[in-house]
Write a protein that holds these residues in place. Structure first.
Motif, PDB file in Angstrom:
ATOM      1  N   PHE A  67       0.852  -1.196   0.000  1.00 19.48           N
ATOM      2  CA  PHE A  67       0.000   0.000   0.000  1.00 19.48           C
ATOM      3  C   PHE A  67       0.882   1.238   0.000  1.00 19.48           C
ATOM      4  O   PHE A  67       1.738   1.411   0.875  1.00 19.48           O
ATOM      5  N   VAL A  68       0.682   2.093  -1.007  1.00 15.88           N
ATOM      6  CA  VAL A  68       1.426   3.348  -1.102  1.00 15.88           C
ATOM      7  C   VAL A  68       0.447   4.499  -0.872  1.00 15.88           C
ATOM      8  O   VAL A  68      -0.528   4.651  -1.620  1.00 15.88           O
ATOM      9  N   LEU A  69       0.707   5.284   0.157  1.00 14.50           N
ATOM     10  CA  LEU A  69      -0.160   6.410   0.511  1.00 14.50           C
ATOM     11  C   LEU A  69       0.558   7.711   0.195  1.00 14.50           C
ATOM     12  O   LEU A  69       1.685   7.941   0.654  1.00 14.50           O
ATOM     13  N   ILE A  70      -0.091   8.561  -0.601  1.00 14.45           N
ATOM     14  CA  ILE A  70       0.495   9.850  -0.986  1.00 14.45           C
ATOM     15  C   ILE A  70      -0.453  10.956  -0.524  1.00 14.45           C
ATOM     16  O   ILE A  70      -1.615  11.004  -0.931  1.00 14.45           O
ATOM     17  N   VAL A 102       4.372   5.683   3.226  1.00  9.34           N
ATOM     18  CA  VAL A 102       3.645   6.946   3.334  1.00  9.34           C
ATOM     19  C   VAL A 102       4.515   8.093   2.810  1.00  9.34           C
ATOM     20  O   VAL A 102       5.660   8.256   3.251  1.00  9.34           O
ATOM     21  N   PHE A 103       3.954   8.865   1.893  1.00 13.64           N
ATOM     22  CA  PHE A 103       4.644  10.027   1.335  1.00 13.64           C
ATOM     23  C   PHE A 103       3.783  11.263   1.578  1.00 13.64           C
ATOM     24  O   PHE A 103       2.604  11.285   1.202  1.00 13.64           O
ATOM     25  N   VAL A 104       4.385  12.270   2.205  1.00  7.63           N
ATOM     26  CA  VAL A 104       3.657  13.499   2.534  1.00  7.63           C
ATOM     27  C   VAL A 104       4.392  14.678   1.917  1.00  7.63           C
ATOM     28  O   VAL A 104       5.632  14.776   2.021  1.00  7.63           O
ATOM     29  N   ASN A 105       3.637  15.570   1.297  1.00 10.71           N
ATOM     30  CA  ASN A 105       4.229  16.756   0.675  1.00 10.71           C
ATOM     31  C   ASN A 105       5.073  17.524   1.687  1.00 10.71           C
ATOM     32  O   ASN A 105       4.668  17.740   2.833  1.00 10.71           O
ATOM     33  N   GLU A 137      -0.941  13.660  11.037  1.00 11.24           N
ATOM     34  CA  GLU A 137      -0.582  13.441  12.432  1.00 11.24           C
ATOM     35  C   GLU A 137      -0.884  12.001  12.860  1.00 11.24           C
ATOM     36  O   GLU A 137      -0.065  11.346  13.509  1.00 11.24           O
ATOM     37  N   SER A 138      -2.063  11.489  12.475  1.00 15.02           N
ATOM     38  CA  SER A 138      -2.431  10.124  12.861  1.00 15.02           C
ATOM     39  C   SER A 138      -1.544   9.098  12.183  1.00 15.02           C
ATOM     40  O   SER A 138      -1.151   8.102  12.785  1.00 15.02           O
ATOM     41  N   VAL A 139      -1.197   9.362  10.923  1.00 12.81           N
ATOM     42  CA  VAL A 139      -0.329   8.437  10.191  1.00 12.81           C
ATOM     43  C   VAL A 139       1.067   8.428  10.804  1.00 12.81           C
ATOM     44  O   VAL A 139       1.701   7.376  10.932  1.00 12.81           O
ATOM     45  N   SER A 140       1.544   9.585  11.216  1.00 13.15           N
ATOM     46  CA  SER A 140       2.889   9.697  11.778  1.00 13.15           C
ATOM     47  C   SER A 140       3.004   9.024  13.130  1.00 13.15           C
ATOM     48  O   SER A 140       4.101   8.632  13.552  1.00 13.15           O
ATOM     49  N   HIS A 141       1.883   8.870  13.834  1.00  8.68           N
ATOM     50  CA  HIS A 141       1.898   8.274  15.171  1.00  8.68           C
ATOM     51  C   HIS A 141       2.247   6.802  15.143  1.00  8.68           C
ATOM     52  O   HIS A 141       2.748   6.254  16.116  1.00  8.68           O
ATOM     53  N   SER A 144       5.197   1.903  13.031  1.00  5.74           N
ATOM     54  CA  SER A 144       5.496   1.000  11.922  1.00  5.74           C
ATOM     55  C   SER A 144       5.476   1.716  10.572  1.00  5.74           C
ATOM     56  O   SER A 144       5.847   1.140   9.558  1.00  5.74           O
ATOM     57  N   ASN A 145       5.024   2.987  10.565  1.00  5.25           N
ATOM     58  CA  ASN A 145       5.009   3.748   9.311  1.00  5.25           C
ATOM     59  C   ASN A 145       6.288   4.573   9.187  1.00  5.25           C
ATOM     60  O   ASN A 145       6.656   5.298  10.117  1.00  5.25           O
ATOM     61  N   TRP A 146       6.958   4.443   8.056  1.00  6.86           N
ATOM     62  CA  TRP A 146       8.074   5.330   7.757  1.00  6.86           C
ATOM     63  C   TRP A 146       7.546   6.391   6.802  1.00  6.86           C
ATOM     64  O   TRP A 146       7.156   6.098   5.683  1.00  6.86           O
ATOM     65  N   VAL A 147       7.519   7.647   7.271  1.00  8.66           N
ATOM     66  CA  VAL A 147       6.924   8.732   6.498  1.00  8.66           C
ATOM     67  C   VAL A 147       8.018   9.476   5.731  1.00  8.66           C
ATOM     68  O   VAL A 147       9.001   9.945   6.317  1.00  8.66           O
ATOM     69  N   TYR A 148       7.828   9.565   4.421  1.00  5.26           N
ATOM     70  CA  TYR A 148       8.791  10.237   3.548  1.00  5.26           C
ATOM     71  C   TYR A 148       8.226  11.596   3.108  1.00  5.26           C
ATOM     72  O   TYR A 148       7.040  11.714   2.797  1.00  5.26           O
TER      73      TYR A 148
END
Length: 389
Positions: A67-70, A102-105, A137-141, A144-148
């Motif tokens: 799963f790729v989340l952008i 997870v990719f965040v602008n 914020e919820s995704v970053s918590h 197990s998620n590495w946020v790019y």
């Protein structure tokens, strides 16, 4: 996994402001020989009988291997729950336990600390809806998620080019562990998420495995539940003419139900705890699976027990007592379903709270079944006795 099966990558984002990014990511996924799943393409599996949200969530649940989340500046259409479709897709993937990237602008990540300190300020120049910040914020918590961070599709492609090969290495390592430790995980007993729990053994894996397998096995019995709801049984009709033979049939069924009730309480209150292990002791995945399987086999036996009344042909004088006796199955069936659904929801939630706060959490899953309506049963038994004996 069937031969020739291509692992799939589900790409979730707001389509309108990230259209080109999604297109570039799709091309990259195909270069890996993987199957991309993006909702704006004709290849996206659609069931015409369900709405857009249901189709998206079903595809995550049934199709997504990765799963790729952008996340960009838009939040997207809000559902009745207040969450966007993208948010719901992410939660579905999290529940399924697939690898998530997870990719965040970058601009949103940079301004996130300012929003946290001033949540009531105007950030309309950065995001369409402040729920974007809440989502990030919820995704970053989740640890197990590495946020790019990203500014362009090329940065996402670069990260995936480095990260996806690691998944193949993880698979090879998992295969080695299975071989070295002689771990046998038949796919019919251990779906992919269950197998990962056994191999990777995250904190609380025993409880998570128990909850997941119970829920999986319960879901497999949905057709049987429909049979019970509609009174469908393909067993032969049993005709009993002699009153004493009917009494004997009733006695046997009564004893069977009492045995099934005892088995249920033993499995949940004793066997399950032993299989999971005492605090500080590692559980046994084979015993956990065995308890889950046996619990839902008992559940199925109770359904079959109740359905046996639908194929019984006796004098109508016996109908009141048969109705009371048949009702003995209602409480066990309800309690087993409630128990399975409760552990499936509360165990992951409790472990998540521990991960975020390090607080001690105590869950009580003691299983208590109500006694059958013996008084009504005995009254009807006396009535029949006066009629025939």
């Amino acid at each position: 996994m069937p031969i020739g099966y291509k692992p799939t990558v589900f790409v979730s984002s707001t389509c309108f402001d990230l259209g080109q990014v999604r297109s570039d990511i799709r091309d990259l996924i195909q270069t890996f020989g993987l199957e991309p799943i993006l909702s704006e393409y004709d290849s996206f599996p659609v069931s015409p009988d369900t709405d857009t949200i249901s189709n998206c969530l079903r595809n995550v649940r049934e199709k997504a291997d990765i799963f790729v989340l952008i996340i960009g500046g838009r939040y997207g259409f809000q559902t009745d729950s207040g969450k966007s479709i993208t948010n719901l897709e992410y939660l579905e993937a999290k529940k399924k336990g697939v690898p998530i990237y997870v990719f965040v602008n970058t601009s949103i990540m940079n301004i996130l600390p300012i929003w946290k300190n001033n949540p009531d300020a105007d950030f309309s120049s950065h995001v369409e809806n402040q729920k974007v910040f809440e989502f990030v914020e919820s995704v970053s918590h989740f640890k197990s998620n590495w946020v790019y961070k990203f500014d362009s599709a090329s940065e996402i492609k670069s990260a995936l080019l480095q990260q996806i090969p690691y998944l193949f290495m993880d698979s090879l390592e998992a295969r080695k562990k299975l071989k070295d430790n002689e771990i046998n995980l038949p796919s019919d007993l251990y779906p992919p998420k269950a197998a990962r729990l056994v191999i990777e053994k995250p904190d609380g894996w025993e409880h998570l495995l128990f909850a997941f397998l119970c829920k999986t096995y319960l879901n497999r019995l949905e057709p049987k539940k429909f049979d019970l709801e509609y009174g469908i049984s393909f067993n032969d009709v049993v005709v009993i003419d002699e009153p004493q033979d009917v009494f004997d049939w009733i006695t046997v069924r009564n004893n069977e139900m009492l045995k099934l009730i005892r088995l249920t309480t033993t499995l949940v209150n004793e066997a399950a705890m032993k299989s999971i292990g005492e605090p500080g002791e590692e559980g046994d995945y084979r015993k956990i699976q065995h308890v889950c399987q046996r619990l839902l086999e008992v559940y199925e036996q109770i359904i079959n027990w109740k359905l046996s009344f639908t194929t019984l042909d006796v004098n109508e004088d016996f109908e009141p007592i048969l109705e009371v006796l048949s009702g003995f199955a209602n409480d066990p069936l309800t309690k087993i379903e409630q128990f399975v659904n409760r552990v499936y929801i509360e165990i992951p939630k409790a472990l998540e709270n521990i991960e975020h706060s390090d607080e001690h959490v105590t869950l009580d899953f003691t299983f208590v079944l109500e006694s059958p309506d013996v008084d009504s049963f005995n009254r009807e038994l006396e009535n029949i006795g006066r009629l025939y004996f």
